[in-house]
Design a protein around this motif. Sequence first.
Motif, PDB file in Angstrom:
ATOM      1  N   PHE A  85       0.804  -1.213   0.000  1.00  0.00           N
ATOM      2  CA  PHE A  85       0.000   0.000   0.000  1.00  0.00           C
ATOM      3  C   PHE A  85       0.843   1.272   0.000  1.00  0.00           C
ATOM      4  O   PHE A  85       0.381   2.323  -0.432  1.00  0.00           O
ATOM      5  N   TYR A 122      -4.171  -4.646   6.640  1.00  0.00           N
ATOM      6  CA  TYR A 122      -3.971  -4.934   5.232  1.00  0.00           C
ATOM      7  C   TYR A 122      -2.489  -4.739   4.941  1.00  0.00           C
ATOM      8  O   TYR A 122      -1.949  -3.691   5.270  1.00  0.00           O
ATOM      9  N   THR A 153      -0.744  -6.190   1.708  1.00  0.00           N
ATOM     10  CA  THR A 153      -0.595  -5.967   0.265  1.00  0.00           C
ATOM     11  C   THR A 153      -1.969  -5.761  -0.349  1.00  0.00           C
ATOM     12  O   THR A 153      -2.977  -6.243   0.175  1.00  0.00           O
ATOM     13  N   THR A 184      -5.041  -6.223  -2.873  1.00  0.00           N
ATOM     14  CA  THR A 184      -5.602  -7.349  -3.620  1.00  0.00           C
ATOM     15  C   THR A 184      -5.568  -6.977  -5.116  1.00  0.00           C
ATOM     16  O   THR A 184      -5.398  -5.794  -5.447  1.00  0.00           O
ATOM     17  N   THR A 244     -17.964  -9.649  -4.207  1.00  0.00           N
ATOM     18  CA  THR A 244     -17.675  -9.471  -2.795  1.00  0.00           C
ATOM     19  C   THR A 244     -16.553 -10.438  -2.420  1.00  0.00           C
ATOM     20  O   THR A 244     -16.526 -11.569  -2.902  1.00  0.00           O
ATOM     21  N   ALA A 299     -12.640  -1.528  -0.220  1.00  0.00           N
ATOM     22  CA  ALA A 299     -11.466  -0.691   0.058  1.00  0.00           C
ATOM     23  C   ALA A 299     -10.891  -0.154  -1.249  1.00  0.00           C
ATOM     24  O   ALA A 299     -10.308   0.929  -1.270  1.00  0.00           O
ATOM     25  N   SER A 356     -10.105 -10.448   9.464  1.00  0.00           N
ATOM     26  CA  SER A 356     -10.842  -9.969   8.300  1.00  0.00           C
ATOM     27  C   SER A 356     -12.111 -10.760   8.047  1.00  0.00           C
ATOM     28  O   SER A 356     -12.775 -10.561   7.063  1.00  0.00           O
ATOM     29  N   SER A 413     -14.755 -10.436   9.869  1.00  0.00           N
ATOM     30  CA  SER A 413     -15.805  -9.434   9.988  1.00  0.00           C
ATOM     31  C   SER A 413     -15.266  -8.152   9.375  1.00  0.00           C
ATOM     32  O   SER A 413     -14.076  -7.953   9.260  1.00  0.00           O
ATOM     33  N   HIS A 414     -16.160  -7.273   8.989  1.00  0.00           N
ATOM     34  CA  HIS A 414     -15.719  -6.013   8.407  1.00  0.00           C
ATOM     35  C   HIS A 414     -15.233  -5.093   9.499  1.00  0.00           C
ATOM     36  O   HIS A 414     -15.594  -5.227  10.645  1.00  0.00           O
TER      37      HIS A 414
END
Length: 412
Positions: A3, A21, A23, A25, A47, A53, A385, A387-388
Motif C-alpha cells: 500500500f 492490510y 498488500t 488485492t 464481494t 477498500a 478480516s 468481519s468487516h
Amino acid sequence: MRFTEFNFHPQILEGIEASNYETATPVQEQVIPPILEGRDVIASAQTGTGKTAAFLLPVMNRLLTNHVDGQVGALIIVPTRELAIQISQHIEGLSYFTHLSSIAIYGGNDAQNFVAEKKALQMGADVIVCTPGRMIAHLNMGYVNMKGLRFLILDEADRMLDMGFQDDINKIIKALPAKRQNLLFSATMPEKIRQLAKRILHEPVEINIAISKPPEKIIQKAFLVYEPQKLPLIKKLLRETPYKNALIFCSRKQTVKQVRRELKQSGFNIEEIHSDLEQAQRESVLGSFASGRIPLLVATDILSRGIDIDTIDLVINWDVPGDGEDYVHRIGRTARAEADGAAFTLVGEKEQNKFAVIERLLEKEVEKAPVPKELGETPAYHPRSRSHGHSHSQGHGERPKRKFFKSSSRKR
Ligand code: AMP
C-alpha cells in the motif's frame, strides 16, 4: 503490491495498517491508480475481492488531500441496508485516523436518525452511503444539497437493477452536479449494466476481476498451526496420505530450498523448482516428476500456472498464497482431468487473515482439519478480516474528534 506504493496520505496509510492490510488485492491494484488519477471506472468484482477498500481508499484520499467543508463529497449508492452498514463500518475503520465524516442513510431506522441524515444532506458530510429508497425520501423533501458532490459510486449495480432501483437511481443522479467522478462496481456485467454505464460514466477505465472457482471435487483442508509445527506436520501428512505425485508450494524460493533440504534429510525423494534454476534444469526436474521417478516436488508460484500433470493428486500449501487467484491456481494443479485430488493448506498463526480473505473470495469455508495431538497445542481460528472493520482496542492512538453525525457505529 504494497500500500505504501500508492502514495496515500499518511492518515489513510495508518487506517490501512490498523486494518491489518499488508498488500493490495488484485482489484485494489488495478482500481486504485485510475481513481487517484480522476478517471471514471467500471469494474466487475465480486464481494470478497477487496472491492470496497478499492474504491474507498482512493476516494477518501482525494477528499482528504483536497478537503471542502460543508458539502457532500462522495455518494455511495448500494442495494441493501446490510451492505450500507457494512460499507459504513469499512469507512469507519479506514478513516479512523482522519477527520473525514460519514453517514449511512438507509430505510427502516428511527426518527432520530432521520434528523441526523437530513442534517448531513443539508450541511454536508464527506462520504454518504445510502440505499436508493431512503435517499429518494430525503430528495422529495427538497432540502438535499449535492452541489459540491465530487464522487458517485454505484456498488453492486447488477443487484440494484435486479431489485428494480433503476428509476430511483436515475432520479438521484438528476440531483447531482454533472461534473463528477463516477465509479460503478458490479459482480456481473449483463447488457443492462452496460447501458447504465454508457449513460453515467465518462470514458471509463474497464476492470475485470473474475475469480475462477476451484473444481468442487478437490478436497480442501486447512491445518491451523504455529510456524515450527509446519515441518513435522508436512512429514506426517506425506507419510499418511497416499499419493502418486504431490506438489508442495511455498511463496518464497528460500523456503522452497529449506523445505526440500529438510524433507530430503528425512528420506523423501523430492526435487525443487524455482526461478534460480535454468529452464533446462526445470524441464528435466518436471520430466522426472511427470514420469513418477520423483514423486514429490516443492516449488514457488512459478509452477502454479500452466503445469498440467494428470497424476498430481495432492497439493500442499506450505504457506497461504498472496491472494485468492494464486490459491485457486495452486490447488487447481491437482484433480486434473478425471482424477481426484486433495489440497492441504498449512495456515500459520499470522496467516489467518490472509486465509480468511481467500475463503470469502471462494464463498466457501475450508474444513479446518485436526492437527495430530503429538504436535502439541495449536492456535484457534481468529482471523480479523472475517468481519468487516477492525478492533480499535490495540493502542493505535487517540481517536480523532469527529463531526457529531458520524453515524456508522451506532447502527451495529
Ligand atoms: P470486500 O470484497 O470489499 O467485501 O472485502 C472482503 C474482505 O477483505 C473484507 O473483510 C476486507 O476487510 C478484507 N480486505 C480488503 N482488502 C484487503 C487487503 N488488502 N488485505 C487484507 N484484507 C483485505
